[in-house]
Design a protein around this motif. Structure first.
Motif, PDB file in Angstrom:
ATOM      1  N   ALA A   1       0.822  -1.217   0.000  1.00  8.37           N
ATOM      2  CA  ALA A   1       0.000   0.000   0.000  1.00  8.37           C
ATOM      3  C   ALA A   1       0.851   1.260   0.000  1.00  8.37           C
ATOM      4  N   LEU A   2       2.081   1.167   0.484  1.00 10.22           N
ATOM      5  CA  LEU A   2       2.947   2.344   0.534  1.00 10.22           C
ATOM      6  C   LEU A   2       3.318   2.839  -0.861  1.00 10.22           C
ATOM      7  N   ALA A   3       3.242   1.970  -1.852  1.00 13.11           N
ATOM      8  CA  ALA A   3       3.533   2.391  -3.226  1.00 13.11           C
ATOM      9  C   ALA A   3       2.538   3.442  -3.707  1.00 13.11           C
ATOM     10  N   GLU A   4       1.354   3.494  -3.099  1.00 14.48           N
ATOM     11  CA  GLU A   4       0.339   4.468  -3.486  1.00 14.48           C
ATOM     12  C   GLU A   4       0.651   5.874  -2.978  1.00 14.48           C
ATOM     13  N   LEU A   5       1.732   6.002  -2.204  1.00 15.95           N
ATOM     14  CA  LEU A   5       2.082   7.308  -1.648  1.00 15.95           C
ATOM     15  C   LEU A   5       3.007   8.113  -2.549  1.00 15.95           C
ATOM     16  N   ARG A   6       3.349   7.569  -3.714  1.00 16.95           N
ATOM     17  CA  ARG A   6       4.118   8.374  -4.664  1.00 16.95           C
ATOM     18  C   ARG A   6       3.265   9.565  -5.106  1.00 16.95           C
ATOM     19  N   GLY A   7       3.928  10.665  -5.418  1.00 18.44           N
ATOM     20  CA  GLY A   7       3.190  11.853  -5.814  1.00 18.44           C
ATOM     21  C   GLY A   7       4.045  12.780  -6.640  1.00 18.44           C
ATOM     22  N   ASP A   8       3.612  14.013  -6.763  1.00 14.98           N
ATOM     23  CA  ASP A   8       4.362  14.989  -7.551  1.00 14.98           C
ATOM     24  C   ASP A   8       4.622  16.261  -6.749  1.00 14.98           C
ATOM     25  N   GLY A   9       4.915  16.060  -5.457  1.00 13.18           N
ATOM     26  CA  GLY A   9       5.293  17.183  -4.613  1.00 13.18           C
ATOM     27  C   GLY A   9       4.274  17.599  -3.577  1.00 13.18           C
ATOM     28  N   GLN A  10       3.201  16.844  -3.395  1.00 10.20           N
ATOM     29  CA  GLN A  10       2.220  17.180  -2.366  1.00 10.20           C
ATOM     30  C   GLN A  10       2.881  17.120  -0.988  1.00 10.20           C
ATOM     31  N   THR A  11       2.472  18.004  -0.100  1.00 13.54           N
ATOM     32  CA  THR A  11       3.117  18.090   1.206  1.00 13.54           C
ATOM     33  C   THR A  11       2.105  18.021   2.344  1.00 13.54           C
TER      34      THR A  11
ATOM     35  N   LEU B   1       7.445  22.036  19.455  1.00 13.10           N
ATOM     36  CA  LEU B   1       8.394  21.074  18.890  1.00 13.10           C
ATOM     37  C   LEU B   1       8.539  21.353  17.400  1.00 13.10           C
ATOM     38  N   THR B   2       9.679  20.979  16.839  1.00 15.47           N
ATOM     39  CA  THR B   2       9.878  21.125  15.396  1.00 15.47           C
ATOM     40  C   THR B   2       8.916  20.194  14.663  1.00 15.47           C
ATOM     41  N   PRO B   3       8.163  20.691  13.702  1.00 13.87           N
ATOM     42  CA  PRO B   3       7.183  19.846  13.009  1.00 13.87           C
ATOM     43  C   PRO B   3       7.825  18.889  12.009  1.00 13.87           C
ATOM     44  N   TRP B   4       6.994  17.998  11.497  1.00 12.82           N
ATOM     45  CA  TRP B   4       7.417  17.061  10.465  1.00 12.82           C
ATOM     46  C   TRP B   4       6.825  17.517   9.133  1.00 12.82           C
ATOM     47  N   LEU B   5       7.670  17.641   8.125  1.00 14.51           N
ATOM     48  CA  LEU B   5       7.210  17.995   6.787  1.00 14.51           C
ATOM     49  C   LEU B   5       7.404  16.794   5.880  1.00 14.51           C
ATOM     50  N   ILE B   6       6.315  16.276   5.335  1.00 13.86           N
ATOM     51  CA  ILE B   6       6.308  15.093   4.477  1.00 13.86           C
ATOM     52  C   ILE B   6       6.065  15.549   3.047  1.00 13.86           C
ATOM     53  N   THR B   7       6.881  15.048   2.124  1.00 15.85           N
ATOM     54  CA  THR B   7       6.720  15.385   0.705  1.00 15.85           C
ATOM     55  C   THR B   7       6.533  14.101  -0.096  1.00 15.85           C
ATOM     56  N   ARG B   8       5.487  14.057  -0.895  1.00 20.46           N
ATOM     57  CA  ARG B   8       5.220  12.888  -1.736  1.00 20.46           C
ATOM     58  C   ARG B   8       5.810  13.129  -3.126  1.00 20.46           C
ATOM     59  N   GLY B   9       6.923  12.455  -3.408  1.00 24.93           N
ATOM     60  CA  GLY B   9       7.596  12.608  -4.687  1.00 24.93           C
ATOM     61  C   GLY B   9       7.398  11.406  -5.586  1.00 24.93           C
ATOM     62  N   PRO B  10       7.890  11.461  -6.838  1.00 24.26           N
ATOM     63  CA  PRO B  10       7.699  10.360  -7.795  1.00 24.26           C
ATOM     64  C   PRO B  10       8.308   9.037  -7.335  1.00 24.26           C
ATOM     65  N   ALA B  11       9.372   9.101  -6.543  1.00 23.92           N
ATOM     66  CA  ALA B  11      10.012   7.874  -6.057  1.00 23.92           C
ATOM     67  C   ALA B  11       9.415   7.406  -4.732  1.00 23.92           C
ATOM     68  N   GLY B  12       8.482   8.171  -4.175  1.00 19.41           N
ATOM     69  CA  GLY B  12       7.897   7.839  -2.882  1.00 19.41           C
ATOM     70  C   GLY B  12       8.020   9.008  -1.924  1.00 19.41           C
ATOM     71  N   PRO B  13       7.463   8.884  -0.726  1.00 21.26           N
ATOM     72  CA  PRO B  13       7.492   9.999   0.215  1.00 21.26           C
ATOM     73  C   PRO B  13       8.849  10.140   0.905  1.00 21.26           C
TER      74      PRO B  13
ATOM     75  N   ALA C   1       7.831  25.358  10.952  1.00 18.69           N
ATOM     76  CA  ALA C   1       6.447  25.402  11.432  1.00 18.69           C
ATOM     77  C   ALA C   1       5.556  26.250  10.539  1.00 18.69           C
ATOM     78  N   ASP C   2       6.147  27.159   9.782  1.00 21.32           N
ATOM     79  CA  ASP C   2       5.368  28.033   8.915  1.00 21.32           C
ATOM     80  C   ASP C   2       5.390  27.584   7.458  1.00 21.32           C
ATOM     81  N   ALA C   3       5.842  26.352   7.216  1.00 22.57           N
ATOM     82  CA  ALA C   3       5.878  25.843   5.848  1.00 22.57           C
ATOM     83  C   ALA C   3       4.477  25.868   5.236  1.00 22.57           C
ATOM     84  N   ASP C   4       4.420  26.195   3.960  1.00 21.60           N
ATOM     85  CA  ASP C   4       3.143  26.287   3.249  1.00 21.60           C
ATOM     86  C   ASP C   4       2.798  24.910   2.684  1.00 21.60           C
ATOM     87  N   ALA C   5       2.272  24.044   3.536  1.00 20.07           N
ATOM     88  CA  ALA C   5       1.961  22.674   3.133  1.00 20.07           C
ATOM     89  C   ALA C   5       0.554  22.582   2.557  1.00 20.07           C
ATOM     90  N   ASP C   6       0.319  21.513   1.792  1.00 20.34           N
ATOM     91  CA  ASP C   6      -1.015  21.298   1.234  1.00 20.34           C
ATOM     92  C   ASP C   6      -2.037  20.979   2.323  1.00 20.34           C
TER      93      ASP C   6
END
Length: 243
Positions: free
Chosen positions: A158-168, A176-188, A195-200
């Motif tokens: 199911a983790l293969a479905e987490l590939r994306g084109d830059g969604q965050t 605490l320092t936050p976690w920023l996750i990016t879904r790229g073509p090779a996987g997340p 903390a102020d990152a402009d995430a989706d």
């Protein structure tokens, strides 16, 4: 990464906290729907010893069935003895050992058992579990490390479905320092981010609640959680990262 001594302290603390919430052995556990409290006690006692066997031998024994495990009358002492056994064998081990992500240092299993015990503590305590922010933070690090590890999709397709084109996705706890996750073509991928990152989509909650959301113990709609942005993206992430 947290050192071995701190992991040992956490395992003792969380084993004690788990035991303190054991009441009726016959009661069902809503977040582990096929198990009773007795089964969960058996599982904790088994898994600490199972992990200790991996460290001793370097290879995994068969995964035990908690329903087949005899739970002694002095079950609390039995739980503490299993935790102590794992701590001692990790402290004495030096060679890499088997894990489901390839050979790793023995402390991998101490860390894994700390976090699993903390989550099962939450299974019994509901909204009440005392899970320190640094423990919860390390546990979220571990979850994201599993999800993004090379070859993880081979273990969990199911983790293969987490590939994306830059969604965050941004997981943002207070203080605490936050976690920023990016879904790229090779996987997340992930990093501790701004903390102020402009995430989706941004999920704001305590580190404990973020851990409980990640492990399906707390719904994202909980009133203590704030979600802004693309909720569909969050739901997709949660649907494909159950471990």
């Amino acid at each position: 990464m947290t050192n071995t001594d701190r992991l040992a302290e956490w395992l003792c603390e969380q084993t004690s906290a788990f035991a303190a919430h054991v009441r009726d052995f016959a009661a069902p556990v809503p977040t582990c729907p096929e198990w009773t409290v007795r089964d969960l006690v058996a599982h904790i006692g088994q898994e600490h010893r199972w992990a200790a066997d991996i460290v001793r031998t370097g290879r995994p024994p068969a995964v035990p069935d908690p329903r087949a495990q005899e739970v002694p009358g002095d079950w609390a002492s039995w739980l503490h003895a299993g935790a102590r056994e794992l701590i001692d064998v990790v402290g004495a081990g030096t060679a890499p050992v088997w894990t489901f992500l390839g050979d790793r240092p023995a402390r991998f299993w101490l860390r894994r058992m700390v976090h699993d015990t903390a989550v099962h503590h939450a299974d019994l305590a509901g909204r009440a579990p005392v899970i320190a922010a640094d423990l919860a933070s390390d546990a979220v690090d571990e979850v994201l490390g599993f999800v993004t590890a090379p070859g993880a999709a081979t273990v969990k397709p199911a983790l293969a479905e987490l590939r994306g084109d830059g969604q965050t996705l941004l997981l943002r706890p207070p203080d605490l320092t936050p976690w920023l996750i990016t879904r790229g073509p090779a996987g997340p991928t992930w990093r501790r981010g701004d903390a102020d990152a402009d995430a989706d989509v941004t999920v704001s909650a305590t580190a404990r609640d973020l851990l409980l959301i990640a492990t399906r113990r707390l719904p994202p709609d909980d009133p203590h959680v704030t979600i802004s942005g693309d909720r569909v993206l969050l739901d997709h992430w949660l649907a494909h990262t159950a471990l």
